[in-house]
Design a protein around this motif. Structure first.
Motif, PDB file in Angstrom:
ATOM      1  N   ALA A 161       0.855  -1.197  -0.297  1.00 11.01           N
ATOM      2  CA  ALA A 161      -0.144  -0.090   0.103  1.00 11.01           C
ATOM      3  C   ALA A 161       0.879   1.210   0.004  1.00 11.01           C
ATOM      4  O   ALA A 161       0.346   2.287  -0.248  1.00 11.01           O
ATOM      5  N   PHE A 162       2.163   1.200   0.268  1.00 12.44           N
ATOM      6  CA  PHE A 162       2.814   2.327   0.471  1.00 12.44           C
ATOM      7  C   PHE A 162       3.802   2.527  -0.743  1.00 12.44           C
ATOM      8  O   PHE A 162       3.939   3.569  -1.560  1.00 12.44           O
ATOM      9  N   SER A 163       4.393   1.304  -1.436  1.00  9.64           N
ATOM     10  CA  SER A 163       5.078   1.514  -2.466  1.00  9.64           C
ATOM     11  C   SER A 163       4.367   1.060  -3.983  1.00  9.64           C
ATOM     12  O   SER A 163       4.904   1.568  -5.091  1.00  9.64           O
ATOM     13  N   GLY A 164       3.278   0.422  -3.893  1.00 14.17           N
ATOM     14  CA  GLY A 164       2.872  -0.154  -5.129  1.00 14.17           C
ATOM     15  C   GLY A 164       3.442  -1.219  -5.537  1.00 14.17           C
ATOM     16  O   GLY A 164       2.717  -1.910  -6.805  1.00 14.17           O
ATOM     17  N   ASP A 165       4.414  -1.757  -4.922  1.00 15.76           N
ATOM     18  CA  ASP A 165       5.058  -2.959  -5.546  1.00 15.76           C
ATOM     19  C   ASP A 165       3.994  -4.102  -5.467  1.00 15.76           C
ATOM     20  O   ASP A 165       3.387  -4.361  -4.545  1.00 15.76           O
ATOM     21  N   LEU A 166       4.038  -5.088  -6.200  1.00 20.97           N
ATOM     22  CA  LEU A 166       3.496  -6.252  -6.253  1.00 20.97           C
ATOM     23  C   LEU A 166       4.061  -7.192  -5.131  1.00 20.97           C
ATOM     24  O   LEU A 166       5.330  -7.633  -5.199  1.00 20.97           O
ATOM     25  N   VAL A 167       3.222  -7.491  -4.134  1.00 16.28           N
ATOM     26  CA  VAL A 167       3.703  -8.528  -3.126  1.00 16.28           C
ATOM     27  C   VAL A 167       3.566 -10.117  -3.482  1.00 16.28           C
ATOM     28  O   VAL A 167       4.447 -10.768  -3.626  1.00 16.28           O
ATOM     29  N   HIS A 168       2.277 -10.171  -4.000  1.00 21.26           N
ATOM     30  CA  HIS A 168       1.951 -11.750  -4.566  1.00 21.26           C
ATOM     31  C   HIS A 168       0.906 -11.430  -5.513  1.00 21.26           C
ATOM     32  O   HIS A 168       0.151 -10.440  -5.614  1.00 21.26           O
ATOM     33  N   TYR A 169       1.020 -12.445  -6.524  1.00 19.15           N
ATOM     34  CA  TYR A 169       0.095 -12.578  -7.350  1.00 19.15           C
ATOM     35  C   TYR A 169      -0.735 -13.834  -6.832  1.00 19.15           C
ATOM     36  O   TYR A 169      -0.246 -14.995  -6.667  1.00 19.15           O
ATOM     37  N   LEU A 170      -1.938 -13.641  -6.367  1.00 14.64           N
ATOM     38  CA  LEU A 170      -2.695 -14.733  -6.060  1.00 14.64           C
ATOM     39  C   LEU A 170      -3.411 -15.696  -7.005  1.00 14.64           C
ATOM     40  O   LEU A 170      -4.410 -15.257  -7.422  1.00 14.64           O
ATOM     41  N   HIS A 171      -2.581 -16.740  -7.393  1.00 20.40           N
ATOM     42  CA  HIS A 171      -3.063 -17.440  -8.294  1.00 20.40           C
ATOM     43  C   HIS A 171      -4.356 -18.338  -7.994  1.00 20.40           C
ATOM     44  O   HIS A 171      -4.160 -19.020  -6.992  1.00 20.40           O
ATOM     45  N   ARG A 172      -5.304 -18.578  -8.831  1.00 27.03           N
ATOM     46  CA  ARG A 172      -6.204 -19.428  -8.594  1.00 27.03           C
ATOM     47  C   ARG A 172      -6.198 -20.592  -9.638  1.00 27.03           C
ATOM     48  O   ARG A 172      -6.575 -20.149 -10.796  1.00 27.03           O
ATOM     49  N   PRO A 173      -5.898 -21.655  -9.333  1.00 24.93           N
ATOM     50  CA  PRO A 173      -5.589 -22.772 -10.310  1.00 24.93           C
ATOM     51  C   PRO A 173      -6.558 -22.961 -11.204  1.00 24.93           C
ATOM     52  O   PRO A 173      -6.500 -23.268 -12.516  1.00 24.93           O
TER      53      PRO A 173
END
Length: 360
Positions: free
Chosen positions: A244-256
């Motif tokens: 929320a501070f940097s806008g960097d992607l932390v995780h891509y929450l993949h749904r198989p």
């Protein structure tokens, strides 16, 4: 809900894998639920349905409480205000207004007019009677429940999703076609955004890996309660968890199991025999109250998925589900109760979920 229900003080990490369906409420054929909301007390659940009705459930009693009809104006994005007998919802027919309804006597308190395109997002301030609306007319408007006139308005390209941060001092506005999330200081909303998060490179990567459609299919925007994350939910094969501070992607929450096939803001709304009153789907994923877990519909399959956001980042940022919550029903809209350890999900039926401490 039975003797095995976890008390509200139980740590979510201890019970997140134990949720099981405890109540099922059937609906008429050819209808679909498109939005979901708990009131502040956690006792009542509110859902919009494509047959121009709003359905109210008492989760404490595990019972259906009331049906509210809006046949003339349609209904979508039904939200509780901070007074659990009063709700807001967007019109889908006749006009593009927002209606403020007292459920106590089923009478309108106020109409909020000004949008000239279908409303795609309604976000209520965590600490006041102010709320945000986004629309296909390329505006985001600020309102106060006590006044029929907008207190502010901003023009954008396709600003279809809005959210308040937990402190109600920051607002986020997301444009899927522009692939951006903009953050504004609420007190200085007429000034340029203090942060702009560009997801173009991120989306291109997961379009290549999983077929995630870039620049479309965003269905929701939410801050975690701890203020650390922003969740951008999609109708595709995954969701984006941003710092929320940097806008960097932390995780891509993949749904198989892949994409959902449900409509997102910006998709054409075409009636059919299967769905005579089509509507955009609110996000099918949400944060748990501790901000650590995300619960989501599984995509094209039944049941729910859970991701643990505290897991270590991987080089490709892809995070697979930590656990699957079994159910015979799909979760088109999903919400975690803000007060109790309870989940609700719905698509063609409403499912209430409780923890089974025998599984803990």
């Amino acid at each position: 809900m039975g003797d095995t229900q976890a008390p509200p003080t139980t740590k979510i990490s201890d019970i997140i894998h134990t949720f099981r369906p405890t109540k099922l409420f059937k609906s008429p054929p050819s209808t679909q639920y498109t939005s979901i909301d708990f009131d502040d007390s956690g006792e009542f659940l509110l859902l919009s349905r494509t047959d121009d009705t709003i359905q109210l459930f008492n989760t404490k009693a595990g019972a259906h409480a009331k049906e509210l009809k809006s046949q003339k104006y349609g209904s979508a994005l039904a939200r509780f205000t901070h007074h659990s007998t009063s709700i807001l919802y967007a019109s889908t027919k006749v006009d593009d207004g927002i209606r403020y309804l007292s459920m106590h006597d089923n009478s309108f308190i106020r109409y909020f007019r000004g949008h000239e395109g279908r409303v795609t997002s309604l976000a209520l301030s965590p600490g006041s009677d102010q709320f945000l609306s986004a629309s296909l007319d390329n505006t985001v408007k600020m309102w106060d429940c006590r006044s029929p006139n907008a207190t502010g308005s901003l023009n954008f390209e396709s600003p279809w999703l809005t959210a308040y941060d937990p402190s109600a001092s920051v607002i986020a506005i997301a444009s899927p076609p522009a692939q951006t999330v903009l953050l504004y200081d609420l007190k200085n909303y007429d000034k340029p955004p203090f942060a702009s998060f560009d997801l173009q490179v991120i989306e291109r990567k997961y379009e290549t890996l999983f077929g995630q459609q870039a620049g479309e299919g965003w269905t929701g925007l939410e801050f975690s309660n701890n203020g650390k994350y922003i969740l951008v939910t999609t109708n595709g094969p995954g969701h984006y968890l941003l710092d929320a501070f940097s806008g960097d992607l932390v995780h891509y929450l993949h749904r198989p199991s892949g994409a959902t096939g449900r409509l997102a803001p910006g998709d054409p709304l075409q009636a059919s025999a299967e769905l005579p009153g089509p509507s955009y789907n609110q996000a099918d994923a949400c944060f748990a109250p501790d901000g650590r877990y995300v619960v989501s519909g599984s995509g094209s399959q039944t049941g729910l998925l859970v991701w643990d956001c505290a897991e270590r980042e991987k080089s490709d940022k892809v995070l697979e589900p930590t656990t699957e919550l079994p159910s015979a029903k799909a979760g088109g809209v999903v919400m975690y109760n803000p007060r109790f350890n309870m989940l609700a999900s719905a698509e063609k039926e409403v499912v209430l979920w409780a923890t089974d401490m025998d599984l803990a």
